[in-house]
Design a protein around this motif. Sequence first.
Motif, PDB file in Angstrom:
ATOM      1  N   LEU A 183       4.150  -1.672  24.936  1.00 30.06           N
ATOM      2  CA  LEU A 183       3.842  -0.523  25.793  1.00 30.06           C
ATOM      3  C   LEU A 183       2.333  -0.381  25.768  1.00 30.06           C
ATOM      4  CD1 LEU A 183       4.892   1.812  27.536  1.00 30.06           C
ATOM      5  CD2 LEU A 183       5.098   3.175  25.443  1.00 30.06           C
ATOM      6  N   THR A 184       1.692  -0.879  26.810  1.00 34.93           N
ATOM      7  CA  THR A 184       0.240  -1.016  26.801  1.00 34.93           C
ATOM      8  C   THR A 184      -0.344  -0.711  28.165  1.00 34.93           C
ATOM      9  OG1 THR A 184      -1.513  -2.512  26.018  1.00 34.93           O
ATOM     10  CG2 THR A 184       0.255  -3.497  27.345  1.00 34.93           C
ATOM     11  N   SER A 185      -1.645  -0.514  28.207  1.00 38.32           N
ATOM     12  CA  SER A 185      -2.309  -0.205  29.468  1.00 38.32           C
ATOM     13  C   SER A 185      -2.609  -1.447  30.298  1.00 38.32           C
ATOM     14  CB  SER A 185      -3.609   0.566  29.215  1.00 38.32           C
ATOM     15  OG  SER A 185      -4.435  -0.174  28.352  1.00 38.32           O
ATOM     16  N   GLY A 203       0.824  -1.202   0.000  1.00 35.55           N
ATOM     17  CA  GLY A 203       0.000   0.000   0.000  1.00 35.55           C
ATOM     18  C   GLY A 203       0.860   1.255   0.000  1.00 35.55           C
ATOM     19  N   SER A 204       0.511   2.195   0.840  1.00 28.99           N
ATOM     20  CA  SER A 204       1.249   3.467   0.890  1.00 28.99           C
ATOM     21  C   SER A 204       2.627   3.318   1.533  1.00 28.99           C
ATOM     22  CB  SER A 204       0.427   4.523   1.630  1.00 28.99           C
ATOM     23  OG  SER A 204       0.192   4.122   2.954  1.00 28.99           O
ATOM     24  N   TYR A 205       2.953   2.132   2.017  1.00 33.00           N
ATOM     25  CA  TYR A 205       4.254   1.901   2.672  1.00 33.00           C
ATOM     26  C   TYR A 205       5.241   1.169   1.752  1.00 33.00           C
ATOM     27  CZ  TYR A 205       1.466   3.170   6.680  1.00 33.00           C
ATOM     28  OH  TYR A 205       0.633   3.833   7.541  1.00 33.00           O
ATOM     29  N   ARG A 206       4.938   1.104   0.478  1.00 33.66           N
ATOM     30  CA  ARG A 206       5.834   0.451  -0.484  1.00 33.66           C
ATOM     31  C   ARG A 206       7.208   1.120  -0.430  1.00 33.66           C
ATOM     32  NH1 ARG A 206       4.085  -2.947  -3.722  1.00 33.66           N
ATOM     33  NH2 ARG A 206       1.981  -2.116  -3.805  1.00 33.66           N
ATOM     34  N   GLY A 207       8.259   0.318  -0.331  1.00 34.14           N
ATOM     35  CA  GLY A 207       9.618   0.854  -0.298  1.00 34.14           C
ATOM     36  C   GLY A 207      10.082   1.278   1.086  1.00 34.14           C
ATOM     37  N   GLN A 208       9.260   1.135   2.081  1.00 30.02           N
ATOM     38  CA  GLN A 208       9.601   1.521   3.451  1.00 30.02           C
ATOM     39  C   GLN A 208      10.692   0.597   3.994  1.00 30.02           C
ATOM     40  OE1 GLN A 208       9.789   3.820   6.081  1.00 30.02           O
ATOM     41  NE2 GLN A 208       7.676   4.146   5.500  1.00 30.02           N
ATOM     42  N   ALA A 209      11.674   1.166   4.664  1.00 26.10           N
ATOM     43  CA  ALA A 209      12.723   0.358   5.295  1.00 26.10           C
ATOM     44  C   ALA A 209      12.187  -0.265   6.582  1.00 26.10           C
ATOM     45  CB  ALA A 209      13.939   1.223   5.599  1.00 26.10           C
ATOM     46  N   ALA A 210      12.718  -1.397   6.948  1.00 24.32           N
ATOM     47  CA  ALA A 210      12.327  -2.055   8.202  1.00 24.32           C
ATOM     48  C   ALA A 210      12.749  -1.189   9.386  1.00 24.32           C
ATOM     49  CB  ALA A 210      12.974  -3.423   8.296  1.00 24.32           C
ATOM     50  N   PRO A 211      11.966  -1.177  10.446  1.00 21.97           N
ATOM     51  CA  PRO A 211      12.347  -0.389  11.626  1.00 21.97           C
ATOM     52  C   PRO A 211      13.454  -1.077  12.415  1.00 21.97           C
ATOM     53  CG  PRO A 211      10.321  -1.594  12.059  1.00 21.97           C
ATOM     54  CD  PRO A 211      10.684  -1.848  10.614  1.00 21.97           C
ATOM     55  N   ASN A 212      14.165  -0.285  13.214  1.00 19.98           N
ATOM     56  CA  ASN A 212      15.160  -0.836  14.138  1.00 19.98           C
ATOM     57  C   ASN A 212      14.493  -1.339  15.416  1.00 19.98           C
ATOM     58  OD1 ASN A 212      16.714   1.827  12.846  1.00 19.98           O
ATOM     59  ND2 ASN A 212      17.851  -0.086  12.791  1.00 19.98           N
ATOM     60  N   MET A 213      13.285  -0.824  15.697  1.00 17.20           N
ATOM     61  CA  MET A 213      12.538  -1.244  16.883  1.00 17.20           C
ATOM     62  C   MET A 213      11.064  -0.937  16.651  1.00 17.20           C
ATOM     63  SD  MET A 213      12.980  -0.433  20.931  1.00 17.20           S
ATOM     64  CE  MET A 213      12.486   1.229  21.094  1.00 17.20           C
ATOM     65  N   ILE A 214      10.205  -1.728  17.300  1.00 15.49           N
ATOM     66  CA  ILE A 214       8.764  -1.503  17.252  1.00 15.49           C
ATOM     67  C   ILE A 214       8.278  -1.305  18.683  1.00 15.49           C
ATOM     68  CG2 ILE A 214       6.517  -2.495  16.658  1.00 15.49           C
ATOM     69  CD1 ILE A 214       8.069  -4.227  14.554  1.00 15.49           C
ATOM     70  N   ILE A 215       7.537  -0.224  18.890  1.00 19.73           N
ATOM     71  CA  ILE A 215       6.843  -0.004  20.165  1.00 19.73           C
ATOM     72  C   ILE A 215       5.378  -0.291  19.866  1.00 19.73           C
ATOM     73  CG2 ILE A 215       6.251   1.629  21.989  1.00 19.73           C
ATOM     74  CD1 ILE A 215       8.841   3.165  21.280  1.00 19.73           C
ATOM     75  N   LEU A 216       4.814  -1.268  20.551  1.00 21.72           N
ATOM     76  CA  LEU A 216       3.524  -1.837  20.171  1.00 21.72           C
ATOM     77  C   LEU A 216       2.535  -1.839  21.327  1.00 21.72           C
ATOM     78  CD1 LEU A 216       1.881  -3.535  18.051  1.00 21.72           C
ATOM     79  CD2 LEU A 216       3.047  -5.551  18.976  1.00 21.72           C
ATOM     80  N   ASP A 217       1.375  -1.226  21.088  1.00 22.48           N
ATOM     81  CA  ASP A 217       0.259  -1.334  22.023  1.00 22.48           C
ATOM     82  C   ASP A 217      -0.505  -2.610  21.665  1.00 22.48           C
ATOM     83  OD1 ASP A 217      -1.871  -0.994  23.752  1.00 22.48           O
ATOM     84  OD2 ASP A 217      -2.522   0.908  22.916  1.00 22.48           O
ATOM     85  N   LEU A 218      -0.875  -3.386  22.647  1.00 19.26           N
ATOM     86  CA  LEU A 218      -1.613  -4.624  22.371  1.00 19.26           C
ATOM     87  C   LEU A 218      -3.034  -4.358  21.898  1.00 19.26           C
ATOM     88  CD1 LEU A 218      -0.634  -6.971  25.346  1.00 19.26           C
ATOM     89  CD2 LEU A 218       0.257  -6.984  23.005  1.00 19.26           C
ATOM     90  N   ASN A 219      -3.625  -3.275  22.385  1.00 20.73           N
ATOM     91  CA  ASN A 219      -5.047  -3.024  22.164  1.00 20.73           C
ATOM     92  C   ASN A 219      -5.264  -1.978  21.077  1.00 20.73           C
ATOM     93  OD1 ASN A 219      -5.753  -4.808  24.333  1.00 20.73           O
ATOM     94  ND2 ASN A 219      -4.991  -3.225  25.691  1.00 20.73           N
ATOM     95  N   VAL A 220      -4.904  -2.342  19.846  1.00 15.80           N
ATOM     96  CA  VAL A 220      -5.135  -1.457  18.711  1.00 15.80           C
ATOM     97  C   VAL A 220      -6.231  -2.057  17.845  1.00 15.80           C
ATOM     98  CG1 VAL A 220      -2.852  -0.372  18.662  1.00 15.80           C
ATOM     99  CG2 VAL A 220      -3.199  -2.530  17.459  1.00 15.80           C
TER     100      VAL A 220
END
Length: 148
Positions: free
Chosen positions: A93-95, A50-67
């Motif tokens: 990183l979640t509540s 989609g709109s993220y075509r060509g995006q480089a992989a992140p070095n880290m992901i901060i992830l909320d469980l409840n999305v």
Amino acid sequence: MSHPIKVLLVEDNPADVELTLEALGSGKLRVDLDVVTDGAAALDYLNRTGSYRGQAAPNMIILDLNVPRVSGRDVLAFVKSNEHLKRVPIVILTSSAAETDVAQSYDLGANCYVTKPLDFGAFQNIVTSLETFWFTVVCLPTVDKDAS
């Protein structure tokens, strides 16, 4: 570091996004923070579709469980089962402080689990501590920027 550290934040709460941006922006490291507000967008980002075509992989992901749309648990499971992404550290990183959420996150391969504090200052301290720990103390593997 000569180049910015690329972090993907998967968070649907605009206030938490702002706090994270503020905390990372006030640090000594150059952080390139990309934000997606649901799990489906996170999967598009990580798959470079989609709109993220060509995006480089992140070095880290901060992830909320409840999305919304796709749960943070499903995003976590996808990353840790993907040959090209599995080494990317994922900070939950979640509540939720529920023991089942903590255990399941570690079972799925989370690198750490942090419960969001309610206090603004404490939230900023946690994000700053994560930044310091993950990018100045820990030795991280190189992420394959070209593979998906």
